[in-house]
Design an enzyme around this catalytic site. Structure first.
Site, PDB file in Angstrom:
ATOM      1  CG  HIS A 166      -7.522   3.214  -0.614  1.00 55.03           C
ATOM      2  ND1 HIS A 166      -6.752   2.622  -1.570  1.00 55.03           N
ATOM      3  CD2 HIS A 166      -6.711   4.070   0.065  1.00 55.03           C
ATOM      4  CE1 HIS A 166      -5.514   3.122  -1.484  1.00 55.03           C
ATOM      5  NE2 HIS A 166      -5.465   3.992  -0.500  1.00 55.03           N
ATOM      6  CG  HIS A 180      -1.934   1.062   1.268  1.00 55.94           C
ATOM      7  ND1 HIS A 180      -3.135   0.944   1.949  1.00 55.94           N
ATOM      8  CD2 HIS A 180      -1.937   2.301   0.719  1.00 55.94           C
ATOM      9  CE1 HIS A 180      -3.815   2.067   1.808  1.00 55.94           C
ATOM     10  NE2 HIS A 180      -3.101   2.909   1.074  1.00 55.94           N
ATOM     11  CG  ASP A 229      -0.021   9.012   0.496  1.00 52.06           C
ATOM     12  OD1 ASP A 229       0.104   8.947  -0.742  1.00 52.06           O
ATOM     13  OD2 ASP A 229      -1.066   8.694   1.094  1.00 52.06           O
ATOM     14  CD  GLU A 265      -7.588   6.571   4.237  1.00 51.18           C
ATOM     15  OE1 GLU A 265      -8.101   6.538   3.091  1.00 51.18           O
ATOM     16  OE2 GLU A 265      -6.509   7.154   4.481  1.00 51.18           O
TER      17      GLU A 265
HETATM   18  N1  ADE Z   1      -4.477   8.742  -2.160  1.00 53.78           N
HETATM   19  C1  ADE Z   1      -3.259   8.860  -1.640  1.00 53.78           C
HETATM   20  N2  ADE Z   1      -3.280   8.510  -0.348  1.00 53.78           N
HETATM   21  C2  ADE Z   1      -4.542   8.136  -0.050  1.00 53.78           C
HETATM   22  C3  ADE Z   1      -5.191   7.658   1.116  1.00 53.78           C
HETATM   23  N3  ADE Z   1      -4.559   7.488   2.280  1.00 53.78           N
HETATM   24  N4  ADE Z   1      -6.501   7.403   1.056  1.00 53.78           N
HETATM   25  C4  ADE Z   1      -7.164   7.589  -0.089  1.00 53.78           C
HETATM   26  N5  ADE Z   1      -6.604   8.035  -1.205  1.00 53.78           N
HETATM   27  C5  ADE Z   1      -5.298   8.305  -1.194  1.00 53.78           C
HETATM   28 ZN    ZN Z   2      -3.692   4.722   0.409  1.00 55.17          ZN
END
Ligand code: ADE
Ligand code: ZN
Length: 330
Positions: free
Chosen positions: A190, A10, A272, A193
């Site tokens: 995803h 991820h 990220d 979250e």
């Molecule tokens: N794009 C980049 N990082 C993300 C994240 N944590 N959740 C959703 N979209 C994303």
């Molecule tokens: Zn992500």
């Protein structure tokens, strides 16, 4: 801690652009950034939620113009990931975010895929590309990107679904996922979250995904946890990201330990890393300390990352053997 060999499942390539790289790309492409220097940019890495991060993440992509820019970004991540113990990486890319800025799909795909294709020799990291669809854009746009990427013939493992979650349920993308499945691609999304457990059910039942990215909100639904445990669905958890985007107050409150104890198939990933304070090693060290994880937990997380990957059986066996050796030093 010696870095355990792991697979990273991820990781958004565009989320690996460090402030220094953003400034050097801006200079190369003669783009004026709305920040005086890297310190000012770094000072903006305080996020209230997912959307506030995404606003900065998309804005900084303006510095990526040419295939060389995409290749440099990808190579920089692979070099850093190798130091973190990553031996296999399945990386997300958001082509729509570049197409809407007028960058040609060919530039994007050529740059990324050239770096990925030499990664095993250059960095010892086997790789795969997951083309991610922006869920806050239309399903028609996702379908057209999928068709265009397929027509280009760039090697890809599968498709994913990212960007703003709440209000954009997986059900919107049933046709896109059906098409990707028909093309023999792997499917991930995803879900859970910021969005509710229902989105995880939809990703599983309507999209037929093989992995859930994040998935931490599954804990709110006992039946869903049972389903995820029974089917051993991999959940690619990103602890530092969850703290940075305020899904979790602090690392010591992170549900990863609970998820492990419930038998969920969790791995640790960096999402990220340039924005959230660290790469896979930082995430693993962080949860080990904050959640008091033991050597067995760390070994389980490493093994889950490999078994949950789309690497071939020989590569999986090789990496599992490396993990077995490395855990003896923990
Ligand atoms: N794009 C980049 N990082 C993300 C994240 N944590 N959740 C959703 N979209 C994303
Ligand atoms: Zn992500």
């Amino acid at each position: 801690m010696t870095s355990l060999p792991v697979a990273e499942l991820h990781l958004h390539l565009e989320g690996t652009l460090e402030p220094e790289t953003i400034f050097s790309l801006a200079e190369r492409n003669k783009i004026t950034l709305p920040y005086a220097d890297v310190d000012e940019l770094r000072s903006r890495f305080e996020f209230a939620d997912l959307q506030s991060f995404l606003d900065l993440y998309y804005a900084n992509m303006s510095t990526l113009r040419t295939a060389a820019d995409f290749a440099d970004m990808t190579n920089a991540y692979l070099a850093r990931a190798a130091l973190a113990g990553v031996r296999h990486a399945e990386v997300f890319l958001d082509p729509q975010a570049h197409l809407v800025r007028g960058v040609a799909l060919e530039e994007v795909m050529e740059g990324v895929s050239s770096a990925l294709s030499t990664s095993l020799e250059s960095h010892g990291v086997s790789t795969g590309l997951i083309v991610s669809m922006l869920r806050d854009h239309s399903a028609a746009s996702a379908m057209s990107v999928l068709e265009d990427v397929l027509a280009l013939g760039t090697p890809m493992l599968g498709i994913g679904l990212d960007s703003a979650e709440v209000g954009y349920p997986p059900s919107k993308f049933v046709d896109v996922y059906a098409k990707a499945r028909a093309e023999g691609l792997h499917l991930v999304a995803h879900a859970g979250e910021e969005g509710p457990p229902e989105y995880i059910w939809e990703a599983l039942d309507l999209l037929g995904v093989e992995r859930i990215d994040h998935g931490i909100r599954c804990l709110e639904d006992e039946a869903l946890v049972k389903r995820l445990v029974e089917d051993r669905v991999p959940l690619t958890v990103c602890p530092l990201s969850n703290v940075s985007l305020k899904s979790v107050d602090q690392l010591s409150d992170h549900p990863l330990r609970t998820m492990l104890r419930k038998g969920l198939n969790v791995s640790v990933n960096s999402d990220d890393p340039a924005y959230f304070g660290g790469y896979v090693d930082d995430n693993l060290n962080g949860v080990r300390d904050a959640l008091d994880l033991n050597a067995d937990d760390l070994a389980t997380l490493a093994r889950n990352s490999v078994t949950g990957s789309f690497a071939n059986d020989a590569r999986k066996a090789e990496l599992l053997a490396e993990i077995s050796v490395a855990v003896q030093t923990l």
